[in-house]
Motif scaffolding. Structure first.
Motif, PDB file in Angstrom:
ATOM      1  N   ASP A  33      10.914  19.308  -3.840  1.00 30.32           N
ATOM      2  CA  ASP A  33      12.047  18.469  -3.431  1.00 30.32           C
ATOM      3  C   ASP A  33      13.356  19.253  -3.455  1.00 30.32           C
ATOM      4  O   ASP A  33      14.220  19.057  -2.594  1.00 30.32           O
ATOM      5  CB  ASP A  33      12.141  17.200  -4.289  1.00 30.32           C
ATOM      6  N   GLY A  34      13.479  20.175  -4.402  1.00 27.13           N
ATOM      7  CA  GLY A  34      14.686  21.001  -4.469  1.00 27.13           C
ATOM      8  C   GLY A  34      14.809  21.868  -3.227  1.00 27.13           C
ATOM      9  O   GLY A  34      15.885  22.002  -2.637  1.00 27.13           O
ATOM     10  N   LEU A  35      13.676  22.419  -2.819  1.00 31.29           N
ATOM     11  CA  LEU A  35      13.676  23.274  -1.630  1.00 31.29           C
ATOM     12  C   LEU A  35      14.006  22.456  -0.377  1.00 31.29           C
ATOM     13  O   LEU A  35      14.785  22.897   0.472  1.00 31.29           O
ATOM     14  CB  LEU A  35      12.312  23.944  -1.482  1.00 31.29           C
ATOM     15  N   ASP A  36      13.422  21.256  -0.310  1.00 33.29           N
ATOM     16  CA  ASP A  36      13.711  20.386   0.839  1.00 33.29           C
ATOM     17  C   ASP A  36      15.211  20.143   0.970  1.00 33.29           C
ATOM     18  O   ASP A  36      15.765  20.180   2.070  1.00 33.29           O
ATOM     19  CB  ASP A  36      12.987  19.041   0.690  1.00 33.29           C
ATOM     20  N   ARG A  37      15.853  19.897  -0.165  1.00 35.03           N
ATOM     21  CA  ARG A  37      17.303  19.629  -0.126  1.00 35.03           C
ATOM     22  C   ARG A  37      18.067  20.838   0.393  1.00 35.03           C
ATOM     23  O   ARG A  37      18.978  20.714   1.208  1.00 35.03           O
ATOM     24  CB  ARG A  37      17.807  19.245  -1.522  1.00 35.03           C
ATOM     25  N   ARG A  38      17.673  22.018  -0.101  1.00 37.31           N
ATOM     26  CA  ARG A  38      18.376  23.242   0.354  1.00 37.31           C
ATOM     27  C   ARG A  38      18.209  23.450   1.849  1.00 37.31           C
ATOM     28  O   ARG A  38      19.140  23.824   2.552  1.00 37.31           O
ATOM     29  CB  ARG A  38      17.838  24.477  -0.352  1.00 37.31           C
ATOM     30  N   LEU A  39      16.997  23.216   2.324  1.00 36.89           N
ATOM     31  CA  LEU A  39      16.739  23.450   3.740  1.00 36.89           C
ATOM     32  C   LEU A  39      17.479  22.433   4.601  1.00 36.89           C
ATOM     33  O   LEU A  39      17.984  22.768   5.674  1.00 36.89           O
ATOM     34  CB  LEU A  39      15.237  23.403   4.018  1.00 36.89           C
ATOM     35  N   ALA A  40      17.560  21.198   4.100  1.00 38.01           N
ATOM     36  CA  ALA A  40      18.273  20.161   4.846  1.00 38.01           C
ATOM     37  C   ALA A  40      19.752  20.527   4.960  1.00 38.01           C
ATOM     38  O   ALA A  40      20.393  20.364   6.002  1.00 38.01           O
ATOM     39  CB  ALA A  40      18.102  18.817   4.145  1.00 38.01           C
ATOM     40  N   LYS A  41      20.281  21.050   3.858  1.00 38.01           N
ATOM     41  CA  LYS A  41      21.682  21.449   3.840  1.00 38.01           C
ATOM     42  C   LYS A  41      21.941  22.563   4.861  1.00 38.01           C
ATOM     43  O   LYS A  41      22.948  22.553   5.575  1.00 38.01           O
ATOM     44  CB  LYS A  41      22.020  21.942   2.425  1.00 38.01           C
TER      45      LYS A  41
END
Length: 697
Positions: A112-120
Motif C-alpha cells: 500500500d505504501g508503494l501504491d501511494r508513492r506511485l499514485a503521487k
DNA sequence: AGCACGCCGACT
DNA sequence: GTCGGCGTGCTC
C-alpha cells in the motif's frame, strides 16, 4: 502453487544458495518485487530467473511468498543481467547486490505504501515540452571533430562503442556531454551521467537543467532523503526521467530507454566502492553500455592507465580535446626546489612556504586576485610529539598516529575516529613542551595569515585566509556557503585538501600552489604517482578558468625532488608522456593494467588468526592451480597492509595476480566458494572479503 | 547479515 | 531470583 526463485539479501558466505525457492499462487515474472519469509523475519526479495541446474527439492518444505508488490513494473532483463554479471565478477551473492542497489526506501515499503508513492508520481505534471531550447555555445573545431564521431552512435545510427574523451580542464568536455545527451534524448532515449562525488552534482545538474528545460532530469546519490531517492529512482525506472545524474550507485539505476552512459572524471578512485560489494562503477558502466548496446563516453583530463591502455590498443576510441576554449591557456607550472631554500636557524622550523612563492602570493593579493594552496592533509599537525622522551600521539586502537586538531584541541584518529582532548603535558614523562610535527591545512591556514599579516589589501584591511576541507565543511550547506564566499571575492587565500581541486570553477584564482606533494612519490603504492599526477593536473586546472586572467595564471609546486619525471611531464602538461612512462614501468613490473589482481582481505583481534586463515586460503588457491598455469597466475602469501591495525582489529591480506582477466575469474569462481566454509575453521576471524581489481594493495 | 537459542555475572 | 552479555547456528 508455483515455485519461484527469489533473490534475497544474504551474504555470499552465509552458506545459502544464490537464490531461495518459494511458492506463489500465480506465476511471477522475473524482476518482480516481493516480500518473503526468511527465518523469523520478512524480507524484501526480487523474483529471479530460475537456475535450470538447481537441484530439485520437495515443494512441501517451501514457504509461500508473503506479498507481491504488483504495482512496481518488474526490473527488466538488462538490469538483471547487470546484477548477475556484477555478482559473478565481484564474487558476491546475486541477492546482496540486487537488493543493496535498490533505494533503501523501496526495500522497506509494503504494497500500500508503494501504491501511494506511485499514485503521487502519476499526478505530477509532465515537463514543459514547449520550453524553448536555450542558445547553445558555438563549438570549437576540436569539439566539432569529437562530436562527428560521437553523435551518430548517440542517435542510435551507428554501432555503439566505448569512447575515451581526453581533454584538459576547460577544454569543453561538459559541452560534449551535453551535445551527446541531446542527441540521445532527441532519439527518444535516456542518458545516464555519472560523476565521482556528490559535491559535483549540483553544478552539473544546473548545467543540464538549463540546457534541457523541456526534459525531466533527476539526480541519484546518497545525499538525497530516502523519499527523494525513491522518487527519482522510480522516475528513471518508469521511463519518466530523461536524464539521470548521479554518483557510482546510479550505475545500477534501471533505465528502460537507456541510450547513452557518460562517466565524467573516469579516473577518479571514488568510482570504486570501498565496502560491501566492491564494484567499480566505471567498469560496470562500460559493461552496461556493451550489454545494452549503447555508447559509453569516459571523460578525463588524466585518464586512468587502464582506460588509456584500452584507448591505445583500440579497444576504446580515443577522442582528444587538445586545447582550452576561449583564449585560456593552461597555467605555467613552476617547480620550487626546496633543497635550495635557505636553512632555518638551528632549532627553528622551516616556513611552510618558500620566499618566492610568498612573493607571488603577495602580488596576487595586491592585484585583488586569489591564491589556492593545496595541501592534502587535514588537521593542524599529523602527529604530536614530546621532545624530551620521544612520545608520539599514537592511536591506542590502530597502528597510526592521531592527528592534532587545534580548533577543538583534540587528538583524533582518522582511521577509527577515536578522539580525546589533547594532553597538556607529555603522558609519558610529564614534559610540558609537546609539539606538533608536520603540518596540516588547519596549521597552514594559521601560518599563512601570519606570514601575510603585514600586507594591506587594495580595498583596505588584512589578508583574508579561508580553509576548505572535510573538517570545515562537516555541516550541511557549509561547503556551498564557503564556495560562495570564495566566488564573491571575500577570500584572498584559500587553503584546501583534495576537496577543492575537484570541479569547482574559481574564476578569480590565478595562482595554485601544491605545498607538499612529495609524499606520494615514494610510497609503496604503485598507483600513487598516477593519482598525484591527476590531482596536481586537476589542481592546476583551478587556475585561470577566466580567460581574461589565464595568461597570468600559474601553478607552483614546492618539492624536494625537482628532478622527478612526474613534475617534468606536469610542467609540459604532457599526460601522454607521463602515461607512457608509467605504463612502461607497470609492464616491467607486471602490474595492472598488464596484470589483473584480486585481494583477499580479512581482520581479526588476533593477528595469528587472520594469518592462519589467509595461509589456508592461499593453500586452497594453489591447490586449484594446474602447474601449467604457473606463469599466468600467481598466488602470493599473506602480508600486513600499510595500516595493519584499525579499531583494535589486525588486518591482513593476500594477493592473486593473473595475466588475464579471464584467468583470474576462472580461479576466483572456484576459490571463493571455498572461503565461507574455510572461515568456520578459523574461530575469531571478524571479517573477510574478496576485492576484485583493488585500488589499494 | 539478522535473529534465535543458550548458558554465566550484577541488578530490582 | 531475573536482565542481559555475546558465542554458535540457521534461514527456501
Amino acid at each position: 502453487m508455483i515455485r519461484v526463485s527469489v533473490a534475497v539479501e544474504t551474504p555470499q558466505y552465509a552458506g545459502l544458495a544464490p537464490c531461495l525457492d518459494y511458492l506463489s499462487e500465480q506465476p511471477l515474472s522475473p524482476g518482480t518485487l516481493v516480500r518473503v519469509p526468511l527465518g523469523q523475519r520478512e524480507v524484501p526479495g526480487l523474483v529471479w530467473d530460475a537456475d535450470p541446474e538447481a537441484p530439485p527439492c520437495d515443494d512441501h518444505l517451501l514457504k509461500p511468498v508473503a506479498q507481491v508488490l504488483q504495482a512496481l513494473p518488474p526490473l527488466g532483463p538488462a538490469w538483471r543481467q547487470l546484477v548477475d554479471f556484477s555478482a559473478r565478477y565481484y564474487q558476491r551473492a546475486v541477492g546482496e547486490i540486487a537488493l543493496a542497489v535498490l533505494p533503501p526506501e523501496l526495500r522497506r515499503l509494503e504494497s500500500d505504501g508503494l501504491d501511494r508513492r506511485l499514485a503521487k508520481l502519476a499526478r505530477r505534471a509532465p515537463p514543459d515540452a514547449q520550453a524553448p531550447t536555450p542558445e547553445r555555445p558555438a563549438l570549437s573545431p576540436g569539439q566539432q571533430a569529437v562530436l562527428t564521431t560521437l553523435l551518430p552512435a548517440c542517435r542510435g545510427e551507428a554501432p555503439p562503442a566505448t569512447h575515451l574523451l581526453h581533454g584538459v580542464t576547460g577544454s569543453g568536455k561538459t559541452e560534449v556531454y551535453l551535445r551527446c545527451a541531446e542527441a540521445a534524448l532527441d532519439a527518444g532515449r535516456q542518458a545516464l551521467v555519472l560523476v565521482p562525488e556528490i559535491n559535483l552534482t549540483p553544478q552539473l545538474e544546473a548545467r543540464f537543467a538549463q540546457r534541457f528545460p523541456g526534459r525531466r532530469l533527476v539526480t541519484l546519490h546518497s545525499g538525497l532523503t530516502p523519499a527523494q531517492r525513491l522518487q527519482h529512482w522510480l522516475m528513471a525506472h518508469l521511463g519518466q526521467a530523461d536524464l539521470v545524474l548521479g554518483t557510482r550507485l546510479a550505475v545500477f539505476c534501471p533505465l528502460p530507454r537507456l541510450g547513452l552512459v557518460v562517466v565524467d572524471e573516469e579516473h577518479d578512485p571514488s568510482y570504486k566502492q570501498q565496502d560491501g560489494a566492491r564494484y567499480s562503477a566505471r567498469d560496470l558502466a562500460v559493461y552496461r553500455g556493451h550489454a545494452e548496446r549503447v555508447p559509453v563516453l569516459l571523460g578525463s583530463a588524466t585518464p586512468s592507465l587502464e582506460s588509456w591502455l584500452h584507448a591505445q590498443s583500440g579497444r576504446y576510441t580515443l577522442l582528444s580535446l587538445p586545447e582550452r576554449i576561449g583564449q585560456g591557456e593552461l597555467p605555467r607550472v613552476t617547480l620550487l626546489d626546496m633543497t635550495q631554500q635557505p636553512k632555518p636557524p638551528a632549532g627553528r622550523e622551516a616556513p611552510p612556504l618558500a620566499a618566492p612563492l610568498l612573493q607571488a602570493m603577495r602580488q596576487r593579493v595586491e592585484r585583488g586576485e586569489q591564491t589556492l594552496l593545496f595541501l592534502n592533509r587535514r588537521g593542524f599537525a599529523p602527529v604530536l610529539g614530546c621532545s624530551a622522551c620521544g612520545w608520539k600521539s599514537g592511536c591506542p586502537h590502530c597502528s597510526a598516529w592521531r592527528v592534532f586538531h587545534k580548533r577543538d584541541r583534540s587528538l583524533r584518529c582518522h582511521h577509527c575516529g577515536f578522539a580525546d582532548r589533547v594532553p597538556r603535558a607529555c603522558p609519558d614523562c610529564g614534559n610540558l613542551d609537546i609539539e606538533p610535527i608536520g603540518r596540516g591545512t588547519e596549521r597552514l591556514e594559521e601560518q599563512v595569515a601570519e606570514l601575510l599579516h603585514d600586507i594591506e589589501r587594495p580595498g583596505g584591511g588584512a589578508v583574508r585566509v579561508a580553509r576548505i576541507d572535510a573538517d570545515s565543511t562537516r555541516l550541511k550547506g557549509s561547503l556551498e556557503a564557503q564556495l560562495a564566499a570564495v566566488h564573491a571575492g571575500e577570500v584572498d587565500v584559500l587553503v584546501g585538501t583534495q576537496m577543492v581541486t575537484k570541479g569547482h570553477d574559481f574564476r578569480r584564482v590565478t595562482l595554485v600552489a601544491a605545498v607538499n606533494p612529495d609524499g606520494a612519490l615514494f610510497t609503496s603504492d604503485f598507483r600513487a604517482p598516477e593519482r598525484l599526477f591527476a590531482t596536481l593536473m586537476q589542481a592546476a586546472g583551478r587556475a585561470g578558468r577566466d580567460a581574461e586572467a589565464a595568461s597570468r595564471s600559474e601553478m607552483w609546486i614546492q618539492t624536494w625532488n625537482p628532478g622527478h619525471a612526474l613534475f617534468a611531464a606536469l610542467r609540459a602538461h604532457d599526460f601522454a608522456a607521463f602515461a607512457s612512462s608509467q605504463l612502461a614501468e607497470r609492464e616491467m613490473a607486471g602490474l595492472p593494467p598488464y596484470s589483473h589482481l584480486a585481494l583477499l582481505r580479512c581482520e581479526a583481534r588476533d593477528p595469528a588468526v587472520a594469518e592462519a586463515f589467509l595461509r589456508a586460503a592461499r593453500d586452497a588457491a594453489r591447490a586449484l592451480m594446474p602447474p601449467e598455469l604457473a606463469d599466468e597466475l600467481v598466488v602470493y602469501s599473506p602480508v600486513a597492509p600499510h595500516v595493519a591495525k584499525v579499531a583494535g582489529f589486525e588486518r591482513r591480506q593476500m594477493l592473486l595476480e593473473a595475466r588475464s582477466r579471464a584467468r583470474l575469474q576462472w580461479l576466483l569462481a572456484q576459490w571463493s566458494p571455498q572461503l565461507g566454509p574455510l572461515r568456520a575453521a578459523h574461530k575469531g576471524l571478524a571479517r573477510w572479503a574478496v576485492d576484485v581489481d583493488p585500488l589499494d594493495i
